[in-house]
Design a protein around this motif. Sequence first.
Motif, PDB file in Angstrom:
ATOM      1  N   ILE A  73       0.852  -1.189   0.000  1.00 44.75           N
ATOM      2  CA  ILE A  73       0.000   0.000   0.000  1.00 44.75           C
ATOM      3  C   ILE A  73       0.888   1.239   0.000  1.00 44.75           C
ATOM      4  O   ILE A  73       1.880   1.300   0.727  1.00 44.75           O
ATOM      5  CB  ILE A  73      -0.943  -0.028   1.218  1.00 44.75           C
ATOM      6  CG1 ILE A  73      -1.871  -1.241   1.109  1.00 44.75           C
ATOM      7  CG2 ILE A  73      -1.726   1.273   1.334  1.00 44.75           C
ATOM      8  CD1 ILE A  73      -2.708  -1.505   2.338  1.00 44.75           C
TER       9      ILE A  73
ATOM     10  N   ARG B 268      -7.157  -5.580  -0.481  1.00 45.75           N
ATOM     11  CA  ARG B 268      -8.157  -6.601  -0.113  1.00 45.75           C
ATOM     12  C   ARG B 268      -8.712  -7.283  -1.354  1.00 45.75           C
ATOM     13  O   ARG B 268      -8.877  -8.504  -1.379  1.00 45.75           O
ATOM     14  CB  ARG B 268      -9.291  -5.978   0.698  1.00 45.75           C
ATOM     15  CG  ARG B 268      -8.971  -5.771   2.163  1.00 45.75           C
ATOM     16  CD  ARG B 268     -10.209  -5.419   2.968  1.00 45.75           C
ATOM     17  NE  ARG B 268     -10.885  -4.220   2.477  1.00 45.75           N
ATOM     18  CZ  ARG B 268     -10.541  -2.978   2.813  1.00 45.75           C
ATOM     19  NH1 ARG B 268      -9.542  -2.753   3.631  1.00 45.75           N
ATOM     20  NH2 ARG B 268     -11.217  -1.948   2.332  1.00 45.75           N
ATOM     21  N   ARG B 269      -8.994  -6.508  -2.372  1.00 43.73           N
ATOM     22  CA  ARG B 269      -9.559  -7.063  -3.608  1.00 43.73           C
ATOM     23  C   ARG B 269      -8.560  -8.026  -4.258  1.00 43.73           C
ATOM     24  O   ARG B 269      -8.926  -9.128  -4.669  1.00 43.73           O
ATOM     25  CB  ARG B 269      -9.931  -5.925  -4.568  1.00 43.73           C
ATOM     26  CG  ARG B 269     -10.488  -6.390  -5.878  1.00 43.73           C
ATOM     27  CD  ARG B 269     -11.920  -6.849  -5.765  1.00 43.73           C
ATOM     28  NE  ARG B 269     -12.394  -7.195  -7.092  1.00 43.73           N
ATOM     29  CZ  ARG B 269     -12.951  -8.353  -7.395  1.00 43.73           C
ATOM     30  NH1 ARG B 269     -13.158  -9.251  -6.469  1.00 43.73           N
ATOM     31  NH2 ARG B 269     -13.346  -8.595  -8.624  1.00 43.73           N
TER      32      ARG B 269
ATOM     33  N   GLY C 154      -5.753   4.577  -6.327  1.00 48.96           N
ATOM     34  CA  GLY C 154      -7.043   4.366  -5.684  1.00 48.96           C
ATOM     35  C   GLY C 154      -6.884   4.175  -4.189  1.00 48.96           C
ATOM     36  O   GLY C 154      -5.863   4.546  -3.602  1.00 48.96           O
ATOM     37  N   ASP C 155      -7.880   3.587  -3.584  1.00 49.63           N
ATOM     38  CA  ASP C 155      -7.895   3.308  -2.147  1.00 49.63           C
ATOM     39  C   ASP C 155      -7.012   2.084  -1.896  1.00 49.63           C
ATOM     40  O   ASP C 155      -7.428   0.948  -2.146  1.00 49.63           O
ATOM     41  CB  ASP C 155      -9.334   3.061  -1.702  1.00 49.63           C
ATOM     42  CG  ASP C 155      -9.482   2.708  -0.243  1.00 49.63           C
ATOM     43  OD1 ASP C 155      -8.461   2.440   0.433  1.00 49.63           O
ATOM     44  OD2 ASP C 155     -10.625   2.700   0.241  1.00 49.63           O
ATOM     45  N   GLY C 156      -5.790   2.319  -1.424  1.00 48.55           N
ATOM     46  CA  GLY C 156      -4.813   1.252  -1.246  1.00 48.55           C
ATOM     47  C   GLY C 156      -5.306   0.054  -0.458  1.00 48.55           C
ATOM     48  O   GLY C 156      -5.208  -1.086  -0.931  1.00 48.55           O
ATOM     49  N   PRO C 157      -5.847   0.252   0.748  1.00 50.84           N
ATOM     50  CA  PRO C 157      -6.319  -0.897   1.521  1.00 50.84           C
ATOM     51  C   PRO C 157      -7.433  -1.683   0.807  1.00 50.84           C
ATOM     52  O   PRO C 157      -7.434  -2.914   0.827  1.00 50.84           O
ATOM     53  CB  PRO C 157      -6.820  -0.277   2.828  1.00 50.84           C
ATOM     54  CG  PRO C 157      -6.008   0.977   2.971  1.00 50.84           C
ATOM     55  CD  PRO C 157      -5.845   1.481   1.558  1.00 50.84           C
ATOM     56  N   ALA C 158      -8.347  -0.985   0.138  1.00 48.41           N
ATOM     57  CA  ALA C 158      -9.428  -1.665  -0.578  1.00 48.41           C
ATOM     58  C   ALA C 158      -8.873  -2.442  -1.772  1.00 48.41           C
ATOM     59  O   ALA C 158      -9.293  -3.574  -2.036  1.00 48.41           O
ATOM     60  CB  ALA C 158     -10.487  -0.660  -1.036  1.00 48.41           C
ATOM     61  N   LEU C 159      -7.910  -1.855  -2.496  1.00 51.89           N
ATOM     62  CA  LEU C 159      -7.302  -2.543  -3.635  1.00 51.89           C
ATOM     63  C   LEU C 159      -6.536  -3.780  -3.164  1.00 51.89           C
ATOM     64  O   LEU C 159      -6.605  -4.841  -3.790  1.00 51.89           O
ATOM     65  CB  LEU C 159      -6.363  -1.600  -4.392  1.00 51.89           C
ATOM     66  CG  LEU C 159      -7.041  -0.453  -5.147  1.00 51.89           C
ATOM     67  CD1 LEU C 159      -6.004   0.559  -5.617  1.00 51.89           C
ATOM     68  CD2 LEU C 159      -7.861  -0.985  -6.309  1.00 51.89           C
TER      69      LEU C 159
ATOM     70  N   GLU D 238      -0.784   6.717  -2.682  1.00 54.23           N
ATOM     71  CA  GLU D 238      -1.589   6.903  -3.901  1.00 54.23           C
ATOM     72  C   GLU D 238      -2.437   5.697  -4.256  1.00 54.23           C
ATOM     73  O   GLU D 238      -3.292   5.772  -5.116  1.00 54.23           O
ATOM     74  CB  GLU D 238      -0.679   7.212  -5.092  1.00 54.23           C
ATOM     75  CG  GLU D 238       0.113   8.493  -4.961  1.00 54.23           C
ATOM     76  CD  GLU D 238       1.361   8.325  -4.090  1.00 54.23           C
ATOM     77  OE1 GLU D 238       1.912   7.200  -4.035  1.00 54.23           O
ATOM     78  OE2 GLU D 238       1.768   9.304  -3.455  1.00 54.23           O
ATOM     79  N   GLY D 239      -2.166   4.536  -3.630  1.00 55.39           N
ATOM     80  CA  GLY D 239      -2.884   3.302  -3.975  1.00 55.39           C
ATOM     81  C   GLY D 239      -2.066   2.093  -3.573  1.00 55.39           C
ATOM     82  O   GLY D 239      -1.794   1.887  -2.403  1.00 55.39           O
TER      83      GLY D 239
END
Length: 110
Positions: free
Chosen positions: A7, A96-97, A89-94, A10-11
């Motif tokens: 992370i 997790r995905r 994008g949203d680093g933690p969400a990316l 920036e993403g």
Amino acid sequence: MASPWRITPEGIEVRVRATPRGGRDALDGVETRDDGLPVLKVRVRAAPEDGAANAAIRDVLRRALGLPASAVTLAGGATARIKLLRIAGDGPALARRLSDLTAKPPIRGA
């Protein structure tokens, strides 16, 4: 287990092991190489000519993550098998995905 992504503000940054002319466009899971480096395996149909395979790798990642093409950029390794890509994008969400997409056990050795 170490992850092939980290992370950033920036993403995320993702270490990718590319397989051009791989017969299909797909994420092939996480692999821990013999040197201990974890990589995300990405297979693409495109040949490694005129940047076609790099563009296909970016496209596989952006589609898997549901992002626009502008969100994924090649940061290093343009002509190497191991590449570094930055995904905005949203680093933690990316993270997790990607973790969900690669949830099968890691592949050892390369």
